[in-house]
Write an enzyme that holds these catalytic residues in place. Structure first.
Site, PDB file in Angstrom:
ATOM      1  CD  GLN A  40      -8.335   5.801  -0.603  1.00 28.48           C
ATOM      2  OE1 GLN A  40      -9.168   6.269   0.271  1.00 28.48           O
ATOM      3  NE2 GLN A  40      -7.109   6.245  -0.226  1.00 28.48           N
ATOM      4  NE  ARG A  95     -17.501 -10.830  -5.977  1.00 29.17           N
ATOM      5  CZ  ARG A  95     -15.933  -9.517  -6.253  1.00 29.17           C
ATOM      6  NH1 ARG A  95     -15.986 -10.592  -5.450  1.00 29.17           N
ATOM      7  NH2 ARG A  95     -15.653 -10.080  -7.633  1.00 29.17           N
ATOM      8  CG  ASP A 118     -18.135  -9.900  -9.639  1.00 25.94           C
ATOM      9  OD1 ASP A 118     -17.381  -8.944  -9.153  1.00 25.94           O
ATOM     10  OD2 ASP A 118     -17.556 -11.495 -10.161  1.00 25.94           O
ATOM     11  CB  SER A 158      -0.830   0.000   1.276  1.00 24.60           C
ATOM     12  OG  SER A 158      -1.507   1.619   1.363  1.00 24.60           O
ATOM     13  N   GLY A 202     -15.865  -5.293  -3.352  1.00 22.98           N
ATOM     14  CA  GLY A 202     -15.764  -3.501  -2.655  1.00 22.98           C
ATOM     15  C   GLY A 202     -15.254  -2.899  -3.218  1.00 22.98           C
ATOM     16  CG  ASN A 243     -13.092   4.228   2.745  1.00 21.34           C
ATOM     17  OD1 ASN A 243     -13.221   4.653   2.902  1.00 21.34           O
ATOM     18  ND2 ASN A 243     -11.843   4.451   1.612  1.00 21.34           N
ATOM     19  CE1 TYR A 255     -10.185  -9.001   8.041  1.00 18.62           C
ATOM     20  CE2 TYR A 255      -8.809  -7.898   7.545  1.00 18.62           C
ATOM     21  CZ  TYR A 255      -9.356  -8.791   7.563  1.00 18.62           C
ATOM     22  OH  TYR A 255      -8.335  -9.722   7.957  1.00 18.62           O
ATOM     23  CE  LYS A 256     -11.975  -0.682   0.577  1.00 20.89           C
ATOM     24  NZ  LYS A 256     -12.126  -0.151  -0.387  1.00 20.89           N
ATOM     25  CB  THR A 313     -10.844  -7.015 -12.453  1.00 23.43           C
ATOM     26  OG1 THR A 313     -10.183  -6.747 -13.487  1.00 23.43           O
ATOM     27  CG2 THR A 313     -12.791  -6.716 -13.171  1.00 23.43           C
TER      28      THR A 313
END
Length: 282
Positions: A250, A157, A152, A14, A131, A89, A67-68, A194
């Site tokens: 963001q 989903r 998708d 990240s 997400g 987030n 985990y969002k 994706t």
């Protein structure tokens, strides 16, 4: 010291830390930003980790895959968070509780407006309903898209995202593999949510022979910044927006939530590229 962090799985690559530290420096703040990787934490539990952060002086944390959705259930949403957007987030720790936000959808909207001005998205085909796909779809909702077509490989989903959008008064439709080519040709905008195009997953998510005639394209991938999809789209006369714009805006939105500061986005962009020129190419 403004103590921040990122909770996620496999997050060692990240770039969030360097962005938040730089934004803090612009505001005269000392910022620390820790990577709280569930792969590196024994018996990881999201509630336990958030509680530990709140009790050890963190102002807030970013939350990323996977985990969002779980984090959304543990916080009080900020006012601007659409009720139907079931993921956060950004979590801020306050004396009166934990507040949650999703800066991905706002960041996408800011990036879109910077790149394409006041042009409406029109009919948009989006590949990927995870997400980031949830966030960009709600960003399209905020931008006034006419229709959102979702594809998708995980049909359930994809259909779940369409149902979520429909419940939020968005005209949305799931597109199966058999109708994908027609959807590409008819779309005004194309979005890739994706992993295809990332350094570790090279390739183009769309059939390159179908590119041309669309008005705009966005790739959520930003490593590399110039993906095969966006290169082909540009050569086909399509205006493009890179995944860096989503990452950048963001991040600014999240930092403003954490700190209460207002960031000059143009100055931040210049400082970031001066400090990390490799970000221009990924």
């Amino acid at each position: 010291m403004l103590k921040l962090g990122l909770i996620g799985k496999g997050i060692s690559r990240s770039q969030s830390a360097r962005l938040h530290v730089l934004l803090g420096r612009m505001c005269g703040m000392d910022v620390s930003y820790d990577y709280l990787d569930s792969d590196q934490i024994e018996d990881f539990d999201l509630i336990k980790q958030l509680t530990t952060c709140a009790e050890t002086g963190y102002a807030g944390v970013n939350v990323t895959h996977p985990y969002k959705t779980s984090a959304r259930k543990l916080v009080t949403p900020r006012k601007r968070l659409p009720a139907a957007l079931g993921a956060v987030n950004t979590v801020v720790f306050r004396e009166d509780g934990w507040r949650g936000d999703n800066t991905d959808f706002v960041g996408f909207m800011r990036g879109y407006k910077k790149q394409f001005g006041d042009a409406k998205p029109g009919t948009v085909l989006q590949l990927g309903a995870g997400g980031v796909g949830l966030a960009t779809a709600f960003g399209l909702r905020g931008l006034g898209a006419d229709k959102i077509l979702v594809h998708d490989k995980d049909i359930a989903r994809g259909e779940e995202l369409v149902a979520t959008l429909t419940a939020a008064d968005v005209q949305a439709e799931f597109v199966g593999a058999e109708n994908l080519s027609d959807a590409v040709r008819s779309a005004d905008g194309l979005i890739n949510c994706t992993p295809i195009g990332m350094n570790q997953y090279p390739g183009c998510p769309f059939d390159v022979d179908l590119l041309g005639g669309q008005k705009w394209a966005f790739d959520a991938v930003y490593t590399p910044v110039e993906t095969a999809f966006l290169r082909t789209a540009t050569k086909s006369g399509i205006e493009v927006m890179t995944g860096f714009e989503l990452f950048f805006f963001q991040g600014i939105e999240a930092f403003e939530v954490f700190s209460g500061a207002e960031i000059d986005a143009d100055a931040a962009r210049q400082d970031y590229f001066n400090a990390y020129p490799e970000a221009l190419t990924g």
